[in-house]
Structures are given as structure tokens and as C-alpha cells.
Design an enzyme around this catalytic site. Sequence first.
Site, PDB file in Angstrom:
ATOM      1  CE  LYS A 152     -27.513  -6.835  -5.202  1.00 49.54           C
ATOM      2  NZ  LYS A 152     -26.548  -5.883  -5.759  1.00 49.54           N
ATOM      3  CE  LYS A 178     -32.244  -3.381 -11.567  1.00 51.16           C
ATOM      4  NZ  LYS A 178     -30.875  -3.759 -11.146  1.00 51.16           N
ATOM      5  CG  ASP A 180     -26.968  -5.906  -9.575  1.00 52.48           C
ATOM      6  OD1 ASP A 180     -27.268  -4.730  -9.858  1.00 52.48           O
ATOM      7  OD2 ASP A 180     -26.574  -6.242  -8.458  1.00 52.48           O
ATOM      8  CD  GLU A 181     -24.395  -3.044 -11.128  1.00 50.60           C
ATOM      9  OE1 GLU A 181     -25.495  -3.274 -10.614  1.00 50.60           O
ATOM     10  OE2 GLU A 181     -23.313  -3.250 -10.549  1.00 50.60           O
ATOM     11  CG  HIS A 268     -28.843   0.203 -13.150  1.00 49.97           C
ATOM     12  ND1 HIS A 268     -27.655   0.822 -12.819  1.00 49.97           N
ATOM     13  CD2 HIS A 268     -29.109  -0.666 -12.146  1.00 49.97           C
ATOM     14  CE1 HIS A 268     -27.230   0.327 -11.650  1.00 49.97           C
ATOM     15  NE2 HIS A 268     -28.092  -0.569 -11.216  1.00 49.97           N
ATOM     16  CE  LYS A 308     -25.601  -0.880  -3.115  1.00 49.85           C
ATOM     17  NZ  LYS A 308     -25.001  -2.114  -3.605  1.00 49.85           N
TER      18      LYS A 308
END
Lengths: 421, 421
Positions: A152, A178, A180-181, A268, A308
Site C-alpha cells: 500500500k 502481494k 494490489d489489484e 484475486h 472490510k
Amino acid sequence: MKEKNKYLQLEYKPNYQEEIIATFYGESNGSLEELSEQVAGESSIGTWTKLTTLSDEVFQRLGARIFSLDKKNNIFKIAYPLSLFEKGSIPQLLSSVGGNIFSMKAVKNLRLENIEFPEKYIKSYPGPYWGIEGIRKMLNVYDRPIIGCIMKPKIGLTSKQNAQMASQIFANGVDLIKDDENLTSLSFNKFEDRVKKVLELKKKVEKKTNQKKIYVFNVTAPVSLMLERARLVKKLGGRCVMVDVISVGWGAVQELRRQNLKLIIHGHRAGHSAFTRNKKHGISMLVLANLARLAGIDQFHTGTVVGKMEGGEEEVCSINDLLREDWREFDQLRENWASLKPILPIASGGLHPGLVPQLVEILGQNLVINFGGGLHGHPQGSEAGARAAIQSIEAVQKGIKIKEYAKTHPELKVALNYWKF
Amino acid sequence: MKEKNKYLQLEYKPNYQEEIIATFYGESNGSLEELSEQVAGESSIGTWTKLTTLSDEVFQRLGARIFSLDKKNNIFKIAYPLSLFEKGSIPQLLSSVGGNIFSMKAVKNLRLENIEFPEKYIKSYPGPYWGIEGIRKMLNVYDRPIIGCIMKPKIGLTSKQNAQMASQIFANGVDLIKDDENLTSLSFNKFEDRVKKVLELKKKVEKKTNQKKIYVFNVTAPVSLMLERARLVKKLGGRCVMVDVISVGWGAVQELRRQNLKLIIHGHRAGHSAFTRNKKHGISMLVLANLARLAGIDQFHTGTVVGKMEGGEEEVCSINDLLREDWREFDQLRENWASLKPILPIASGGLHPGLVPQLVEILGQNLVINFGGGLHGHPQGSEAGARAAIQSIEAVQKGIKIKEYAKTHPELKVALNYWKF
């Protein structure tokens, strides 16, 4: 087709060796009988009007059969002869049982809840190359959840910053990190640069810690580019690639597996909630989890229960259903299923150390627990966040209450004070 | 990121040359401001908690900006800097603006209504190879809708029956015949057999009628198989292949175009209603139509307005909205859009001769009109059904009322009597 030919045949006993069974939830302005009749027709050999070209013989041989109808719960089950399907093709399966039916006039709401496959159909797919056992062996981690971290911000780090931070987080005990998407190849963080820099530092940290680590590179892209990137990861000694299965689509996911690069395929599911979230219309996560297993995903994002991403904002009475749904997905990913290896489920989205005991209690040990904001958002920074994450799992493993464990583990203490739970 | 950094910047003026603009409909239990803030963060560089790793500089350079908020209609618009996107990749675009946002706790309902792209982003895609003009030139049909037929039953004819019936329907004046969405390669109708037999008879009928014909072969499959089949069609002299864009996914669709086989790419949309149908949650058909154009689909299934597939079963008051939505899709497929060729829209699903005048009045001449059940369901059989379909379009072209024209055209008369409209 004569008027007497009907797809609704409640006396029919399905043949689980020769038929695919689909379970639907349905609502219409007419009866459930009529709705199921139209769904069975449109998803097999029928249409909105009688056909002069549809013979009785074809109807008997290829017609779908509604063999169960539960009016109280608006559920019906359809048996489809295997001859309607091309083996080994998820796209063809979806064009049939997950296709035009959602568009029909007769439909007010329609949800594909589950699909059950005969063994001979399952065996036309490769399934995961590694699966749970392979991944655990690669990491040499057997007795606890695998601890993952999402880089992030999703987008914003340069390839160099990305590699350095990943290395620091690995050094603090995390097993898997990983992309992120939405991070693929961007001007300030090109895919090739990232792979080179990350893998170089990862080798060093593996040597130093004497632990194996997995970096998950996001290869989501048009297919030839996706494969080119996956081959680069392989060539440079990487162990894992990620695809956003909904964004690239099943035709692409199957191709990645078919290349047999012996990389862990991390699935994902960005975008799934556009059609899985409404409990009355669309396709369930359970179905997606089954498709992921057929296609050969090794580890797959599924429900987080406490994180979340699930619908905790909705009515309290729906939470138990959500929990149950999460359980069903996890269970099916792990159970024996013809000869296909089980997938490792990934809990990801909104997780932080305080949620770990509850998560493990509900889902068990056999999963990846991903921390994103719940690691990089730690008030003392990402490295402290990594230590807090590790400590939360240590507490669970040792059977010590997390607040008790925090008394002697300062990073965990800060995390528990910062994120209420 | 400091507390003061907010994605909501209503004073911001978007830069249409440098930003992608997404329009969302949204509902939450909180305010629209809060919801839009979370959507903008999750789809660009943010997450559910503050990040120690997100600098002010990155926030300024890469953060999305909500520049418009219409509380009355629950609509907000977000501007995304182009640096967030990988050019030429629909999967990456979707993982961002059509990804995790649908899953967020803050969301009760969320729909991606529209995306507008800067010219330099559009130009990173090939668009259609043929487009409307190319298809019309190939058929030498300029002044009327293209008349299409879907083979029925969807599944059940052998490759030989399929080829013979296609030949008879072509001989009766139909321009284009297509496989249905779930027919790929099945034991009794193997793809290779079908292509060989259909193309052989098609050549004969073209010679006999002195008309060009298009057969649309469904190549929907895992990617390498899809490409192998498309190459076979090319090799044997075919002109067109079809993909179910949702079932195979955009990564696969883009790959088919990238191969540059110079075949017409026909886009079927089976399954889209799992996420387009709910007007409050999911993704709009308008967005899908735009993606199809970027990817390079030449002709694309879009709303039929009068057919079996749209939501006419819903409240009367929603019909005007549906009509408007259909119009929007058609318009955008046809308008000028950077340098990309316009797509030919296809009206398909539940159409029969009686609906043609209304359809043409609403949608104009520049489309394919597909008849499936409304041709093969003709009481006198498929050939008579083909003639009735042709006659319905002749009537419109000549400006003669369809019931009047039916007086001297017996197949049309039978069709109008059989299907009420």
C-alpha cells in the site's frame, strides 16, 4: 416440440454421474414453475417460442430437467445432461448456466446459487498445480495460517520503493507479499523493473532469515501480455503470479494455468461483488470458488467474515447467512473433489491484528491472512505493522489472549489501541 | 496522508485530456459525500484506514477527485489521473474503477454508470478492424438493416443438419447466420466439422444467389482453443467469429483482436444481466458497449427494446428509462470516437417479423436484426420463417404498413397471425 414436452419433471431422479446440477434462487411475477421452465429452456435447448426444428428425440436426449422445486424458499434445481457441455471450458459452462437466463423477461430476480459437477466433468480440468500442500511445502510453514501483506498505497510507490519496503516487511516475518489489484505496469513502477528489484532483494532476505518467501506479482492484462509477464517472473526465479479473475475473465485464467509454468496462481476477485453481492440476483461466491478450483487457481480470495469487505452494514439478521456462505466457500475449497487439489483460501480486506483471533476461530488455520491497511497503517510504520501482525498470530498459536500477549509485545499493543474491534 | 487530504474536491475542474471520468450511482447508510470519498479512495490509491506509506506528494499526483455530487439523484463523478492506468488494458481498468468498490462496507448500492476516456487513452486501443462500414461493404448491403438468424435449437443439431439448414436459410435471403451462445464444440456438432460443412455449403449458396453471406462461428473457449478455432475459420475462408465477451472475459477478447486475423468479431453478451440488470448496483450496458468498442468488437449485442430480453416485466414507469438506456448505447457505438471505428449494434432476443417496424422506427437502419425463435418457430418451418423476416424488412423499406404488405406475402401473414404484437 409438442406442447406436452416440459422441462419440469419433479418425478425425475437426477444422475449425479452424468449430469451437472445447478441450484437457482428465483423470483418472477408468475409462478416458480413457469420461471423454472423458462430458465431450464433458455439454459439448454429452448427459447421463448416453440421451435419447428426441435425434435422430441433431441428434447429427450438434451433437455434440462427441473427435478426439485421449493416454493417456500424460491429454490429450484435443474439437471443438465453432460452432452450439453464442452469439457474443460468454463466460458462455455457460463454461457449456458450463467448466461441469457439473467436477462429474461420472466425473471424478476435470479441467482445461480450452486453448481455440482460429475466426476468425469471435473476431471476434464487440471485443478491447481500446487494447492494447499504445495504452497505450505514451498514455504515450509505447516502449523499456522500463512501471513500475507498487500503493498500500500495500491498505486504510488516506485519499483525501487516497492522492492525496499517488501524486503523490510519480509525481514520482519511476513511469508507472502502481494501487489494490489490495480497495480500492473505503470510509468513509475514498470512490471519488469518491479520483478527484477523485488526478486533481487527477496533473495537476500531469504538468505538472511533462512526462510522462504513468496512475492505475488500481478499479471492481470490482455492475455499475451499476461503470459509474457508470468514467464518473466518464472525466468527470474519468482514463485507466484496473481490474476484478477473477474477482470481478465475465465478464458484467460484457464490459459494461464494451461501454460503450466509451475508458478503459484493467486486469484484475486476484484469486481465480483457487482454480481455476487445481491443475495437474490446474480451468481454466488460459492460458484466462483468452484470455478477457480476447476481453472487451477492455487490460492483464492474468498470471504473475510470479519473484514472490510462483507455486508456487515446490512441488516443484522443477514450476518448469519453471510457467515454461513463464507463457511461454505472455504469448506468446498478444502474438501476432496475428484482428483483436484484443494485451494488455499485467502482472507483479505480490512484485516488488522485485533481481528485475528476471531478470524482463526471461525476459519481455522488453513488459510492466508492478508494485512494491507492493517499493516501499513500502523502508527509506527510498516515494519512495526508487520511485527504486530506476526504477534497476533503468535498469540493465537500459543493460546494466549491477544490483549494479554500485547502487554509484552509493544507493536501489537499499539495496533490494538489504534484499531478498535 | 494527513487528515486534510480529501478526495472530495467539488471546486476541482476535471481535465478531459488527461483524466478518465467515471460516473457512479451510489447509496449508503451514511452521506453521499462519505460514500464517494470511500469509492474514490478504494478505486485509486486509498484504503479503509490511514496509511503511513501514502505521501502528500503521491496523494496530489495520483489521488482521484470527486468533482461533482448530485445528492438529489445519488450521482457522483470522479476524475482519475491517467497515470493510474495501464494503457490498452481493459482488465486493469476494471480492477480499478469496477473492482473492490462494489464490495465495500460503506456501499449499499453502487453502479458504474458511465466512463469517459481522454483521446490519448482511447488511442491506446485498436478498436474494430471492420466496424459498420467494413461489414456493410463486405455484404454489399448499405440501405437497410442487416438480417440475421440464430440457429435453433441452441444445441441439438448435428454439424450436417446445422450446415444444411444454414444453407437453406441463406438461400431465402438472410445475410448473416450465427451459432448460439452455448454451442461451441460438442460431441454431435464438433467445431471443426461445423466450420467445414457450413462454409462448403455457404460458398455454393453465395454463388447461386450472387450475394455475400456471413456465418458467425462461436469460438468462445479458453484462449488457446479460441484462437485455434478462429484461425481455422480464417483458413477455411470464413469471415466472422463470435465470442461471449462476459464468459471468456476482456483479457481474452482483447487477445482475439490483437491477433489481427481480419475476421469480423461478433460480441455476444450472455451473462451481462447478472450485473447490468439492477439499475442501482453493478455496471451499466453503456460501459460494456464502450469497452467492446475499445477492445475491437465489430458488431455487438445491445438492447433490443422490443424483444424478449429487456425488463418489460417491471413497472411501466421504468420502460422509458430502459428505452433511453438502449438509445444511449446505440448512439455511442455509432458516434465518432477518437480514431476508432464505430461498432454495428445487434438487436437480438425474442424478435419476430411483427416487431420489425417498431424496432426500425426506434433504432434506425444501422443495425443487425437477429431472428431466432421468431424464424425457426414459424408454423411453416425455418425457410418460411426466413422469408417472413425478409418480407417484414421489405415492408419497412417500401414504407408499406406491415399488415398491408402481409396481404400479398403469405409467410409474413402467417407470422403476424401466429405471434401477437
